[in-house]
Scaffold this motif. Structure first.
Motif: not given
Length: 268
Positions: A139-164
């Motif tokens: 199983i391969v889950n597609i996350s995002s670099g933003n899961a480990r690179h927080p910044g002042p935009m897309n807070f909800d998306y970044n947090a969801a990917k960190a959870g993933l």
């Protein structure tokens, strides 16, 4: 290199365009049989039609959709070996980026987590019994670099990917001994519809920066995100990493995170 995927059965979500389409195409080229999941078809997906491809028209915001897709794979091809949870990013009807923590409301947060985390949880839950019947899988889950690179935009998306990312690590520990490998691929900005479609990220950033949309994709966004390569990632580059992780040639790789991000993440 033979990736030993001939005859394997795969599910790819978000398969009609962008990274999902590239992953689907590459799996087919390697001899796999694929259930491609998307809310609607595209001419590009239709062009891949053949006996090794089933298109499952499903909306993953429906909690019952992942179980239906797994049943479809088992009915069509006799089992399941590979699951690629690629669907993610802006939920249907949502445009990103969103600037500032106060911008998304509770409904925005719920919708973002539903699409980027809970749909994956349901897909994994449905896939595990089918994979265990075959003695294991990938199983391969597609996350995002933003899961480990927080910044002042897309807070909800970044947090969801960190959870993933956290979910994937935990799953690899529980089910690795039973033969199911879990890995994450974390793209940076990829030249997909998220960026290129009318009203997409390129247009949002063009309005914010005063640049035109093509300049945003070619120059402004790579500079803003400090990409070492100086360009957005191509979907095929992500697909190549995903298919290698799905392959038995990666049998000792589990619980890992692969960054395919043009040098976006700088942390050690």
């Amino acid at each position: 290199m033979d990736l030993q995927l001939s005859g394997r059965v795969a599910i790819v979500t978000g398969a009609s365009k962008g990274m999902g389409l590239a992953i689907t195409r590459t799996l087919l080229e390697e001899g796999a049989r694929v259930v491609a999941v998307s809310r609607r078809g595209t001419p590009e997906l239709d062009a891949l039609a053949g006996p090794a491809l089933v298109h499952a028209t499903e909306d993953l915001m429906d909690p019952e959709a992942p179980a239906r897709v797994v049943r479809r794979a088992v009915e069509a091809f006799g089992g399941l070996d590979i699951l690629v949870n690629n669907a993610g990013g802006p939920p249907p009807g949502v445009t990103l980026p969103r600037f500032g923590f106060l911008t998304p409301n509770d409904d925005d947060w719920r919708t973002m987590f539903e699409f980027n985390l809970f749909a994956v949880v349901r897909a994994v839950r449905a896939a595990i019994p089918a994979m265990l019947e075959r003695g294991g899988g990938s199983i391969v889950n597609i996350s995002s670099g933003n899961a480990r690179h927080p910044g002042p935009m897309n807070f909800d998306y970044n947090a969801a990917k960190a959870g993933l990312n956290n979910l994937t690590k935990g799953l690899s520990e529980e089910f690795g001994p039973q033969g199911i490998r879990f890995n994450t691929v974390s793209p940076g900005p990829v030249r997909t519809a998220w960026w290129t479609e009318e009203g997409g990220a390129a247009d949002v950033l063009a309005q914010a920066t005063g640049a035109d949309r093509q300049a945003v994709m070619d120059k402004v966004a790579p500079e803003m995100m400090n990409l070492t390569t100086g360009r957005l990632v191509e979907p095929q580059e992500v697909a190549d990493a995903v298919v290698l992780l799905a392959s038995p040639r990666s049998a000792s790789t589990t619980g890992s995170e692969y960054a395919v991000d043009g040098g976006f993440l700088k942390q050690v």
